[in-house]
Design an enzyme around this catalytic site. Structure first.
Site, PDB file in Angstrom:
ATOM      1  N   ASN A   8      11.469  11.666   0.732  1.00  0.00           N
ATOM      2  CA  ASN A   8      12.103  12.348  -0.397  1.00  0.00           C
ATOM      3  C   ASN A   8      11.045  12.465  -1.500  1.00  0.00           C
ATOM      4  OD1 ASN A   8      13.634  13.249  -2.522  1.00  0.00           O
ATOM      5  ND2 ASN A   8      14.785  11.336  -2.785  1.00  0.00           N
ATOM      6  N   TRP A   9      10.502  13.664  -1.650  1.00  0.00           N
ATOM      7  CA  TRP A   9       9.406  13.848  -2.608  1.00  0.00           C
ATOM      8  C   TRP A   9       9.900  13.937  -4.051  1.00  0.00           C
ATOM      9  CZ3 TRP A   9       5.884  18.137   0.092  1.00  0.00           C
ATOM     10  CH2 TRP A   9       5.310  17.576   1.247  1.00  0.00           C
ATOM     11  N   LYS A  10      11.185  14.019  -4.242  1.00  0.00           N
ATOM     12  CA  LYS A  10      11.760  14.143  -5.594  1.00  0.00           C
ATOM     13  C   LYS A  10      11.044  15.262  -6.372  1.00  0.00           C
ATOM     14  CE  LYS A  10      12.882   9.285  -5.281  1.00  0.00           C
ATOM     15  NZ  LYS A  10      13.322   8.092  -5.935  1.00  0.00           N
ATOM     16  N   HIS A 102      22.230  11.798  -3.472  1.00  0.00           N
ATOM     17  CA  HIS A 102      21.217  10.807  -3.862  1.00  0.00           C
ATOM     18  C   HIS A 102      21.647  10.148  -5.174  1.00  0.00           C
ATOM     19  CE1 HIS A 102      17.462   8.997  -5.145  1.00  0.00           C
ATOM     20  NE2 HIS A 102      17.105   9.043  -3.869  1.00  0.00           N
ATOM     21  N   GLU A 104      20.137   9.442  -7.745  1.00  0.00           N
ATOM     22  CA  GLU A 104      19.633  10.083  -8.972  1.00  0.00           C
ATOM     23  C   GLU A 104      20.475  11.311  -9.322  1.00  0.00           C
ATOM     24  OE1 GLU A 104      15.582  10.309  -7.646  1.00  0.00           O
ATOM     25  OE2 GLU A 104      15.426   8.137  -7.807  1.00  0.00           O
ATOM     26  N   GLU A 180      21.239   3.369   0.475  1.00  0.00           N
ATOM     27  CA  GLU A 180      20.207   3.103  -0.522  1.00  0.00           C
ATOM     28  C   GLU A 180      20.803   2.330  -1.703  1.00  0.00           C
ATOM     29  OE1 GLU A 180      16.849   6.191  -0.250  1.00  0.00           O
ATOM     30  OE2 GLU A 180      18.410   7.075  -1.476  1.00  0.00           O
ATOM     31  N   GLY A 186      12.776   2.527  -5.974  1.00  0.00           N
ATOM     32  CA  GLY A 186      11.627   2.594  -6.878  1.00  0.00           C
ATOM     33  C   GLY A 186      11.353   1.327  -7.661  1.00  0.00           C
ATOM     34  N   SER A 224      12.519   1.224  -1.743  1.00  0.00           N
ATOM     35  CA  SER A 224      11.256   0.460  -1.763  1.00  0.00           C
ATOM     36  C   SER A 224      10.724   0.125  -0.372  1.00  0.00           C
ATOM     37  CB  SER A 224      11.408  -0.807  -2.620  1.00  0.00           C
ATOM     38  OG  SER A 224      11.669  -0.458  -3.968  1.00  0.00           O
ATOM     39  N   GLY A 245      10.898   7.179  -0.704  1.00  0.00           N
ATOM     40  CA  GLY A 245      10.503   7.912  -1.905  1.00  0.00           C
ATOM     41  C   GLY A 245       9.013   7.771  -2.141  1.00  0.00           C
ATOM     42  N   GLY A 246       8.640   6.805  -2.980  1.00  0.00           N
ATOM     43  CA  GLY A 246       7.249   6.635  -3.411  1.00  0.00           C
ATOM     44  C   GLY A 246       6.228   6.638  -2.282  1.00  0.00           C
TER      45      GLY A 246
HETATM   46  C1  PEP Z   1      14.633   7.262  -2.687  1.00  0.00           C
HETATM   47  O1  PEP Z   1      14.563   7.714  -3.824  1.00  0.00           O
HETATM   48  O2  PEP Z   1      15.382   7.795  -1.851  1.00  0.00           O
HETATM   49  C2  PEP Z   1      13.832   6.091  -2.365  1.00  0.00           C
HETATM   50  C3  PEP Z   1      14.153   5.393  -1.318  1.00  0.00           C
HETATM   51  O3  PEP Z   1      12.784   5.806  -3.221  1.00  0.00           O
HETATM   52  P1  PEP Z   1      11.703   4.615  -3.068  1.00  0.00           P
HETATM   53  O4  PEP Z   1      11.284   4.568  -1.620  1.00  0.00           O
HETATM   54  O5  PEP Z   1      10.601   4.982  -3.979  1.00  0.00           O
HETATM   55  O6  PEP Z   1      12.413   3.357  -3.455  1.00  0.00           O
END
Ligand code: PEP
Length: 266
Positions: A8-10, A102, A104, A180, A186, A224, A245-246
């Protein structure tokens, strides 16, 4: 059975130049891996709307799939909905999946049960697969409300099938749940593998109770996940992959996570 590792590149990368560089790195890494290294893992990336068409063009001929991060709740095709992008437009841009719900989106856009029900209906009627995100906040986790929160969020799928039972056709292959915990996204904080495993078991049982066709659905963990902890999540049979994500913004860490899940499938 295959694992799924979805990036997920956001709202990243900032420029189309950087998107191209990330994709080049990713595709070079994918093609240089031994076939067997990631053979049991389906990779997918979810760029911003603005980059969807270019990313899809670049991914043509590769094994990497492409998803949107969201779709319009208002219309599956066209309409006076400034700023929205419909499921039909997403599919036309070449994406075959979309992330929905999601945390967010739930937090910053107040996405409700009804909104997500609309979005899910639009996605499925336009033949987009759905990666449906669910998970509890830190306060809900502390109050031991995780399963109750998840049950309320999964009710979108129950209501979808009540309202449009015909959508069960093909749903097992077009629905992925991403568990999640909001407090793990994050932050570098993660639940124990045993906690994730028990929650995934509950999710799988709940989906099967909605319809027998939803037996043993794919459930990913997100929050994470990185190259260092991926092996521990991958080792658990209830965890079918990761939403990342990251760590998806660097080809090296994204591929390391894919390798961990692919190895665990062997
Ligand atoms: C996400 O936003 O879906 C996510 C899992 O982010 P991260 O891996 O950065 O925690």
């Amino acid at each position: 059975m295959q694992a799924w590792v979805i990036g997920n590149w956001k709202q990243n990368p900032a420029t189309s130049h950087d998107v191209k560089a990330l994709l080049d790195d990713l595709l070079t890494a994918v093609s240089s891996k031994e076939q067997s290294d990631i053979a049991a893992c389906q990779l997918m990336v979810a760029p911003s709307f603005i980059h969807l068409t270019a990313v899809n063009e670049r991914l043509k001929g590769s094994s990497v799939l492409c998803a949107a991060q969201d779709i319009s709740a208002h219309s599956a095709s066209t309409g006076a909905y400034t700023g929205d992008c419909s499921a039909q437009q997403i599919a036309d841009a070449g994406a075959t999946w979309t992330i929905l719900g999601h945390s967010e989106r739930r937090q910053y856009h107040q996405e409700s049960h009804d909104c997500l029900l609309q979005k899910m209906t639009h996605a499925l009627t336009q033949n987009l697969g759905v990666i449906f995100c669910i998970g509890e906040t830190q306060a809900q986790y502390d109050a031991k409300q995780t399963l109750a929160v998840i049950d309320a969020q999964l009710a979108v799928i129950k209501d979808l099938l009540t309202q449009q039972p015909e959508l069960i056709e093909g749903l097992p292959a077009r629905l992925i749940i991403a568990y999640e915990p909001v407090w793990a996204i994050g932050t570098g904080k993660v639940p124990t593998v045993a906690e994730v495993s028990a929650t995934h078991q509950h999710i799988k049982q709940t989906l099967a109770s909605f319809n027998a066709a939803l037996d043993n659905m794919t459930v990913l963990y997100g929050g994470s996940v990185n190259a260092d902890n991926a092996d521990s999540f991958a080792a658990d049979s209830m965890i079918d992959g990761a939403l990342v994500g990251g760590a998806s913004l660097k080809a090296e860490s994204f591929l390391a996570i894919a390798q961990a899940f692919s190895r665990a499938m062997a």
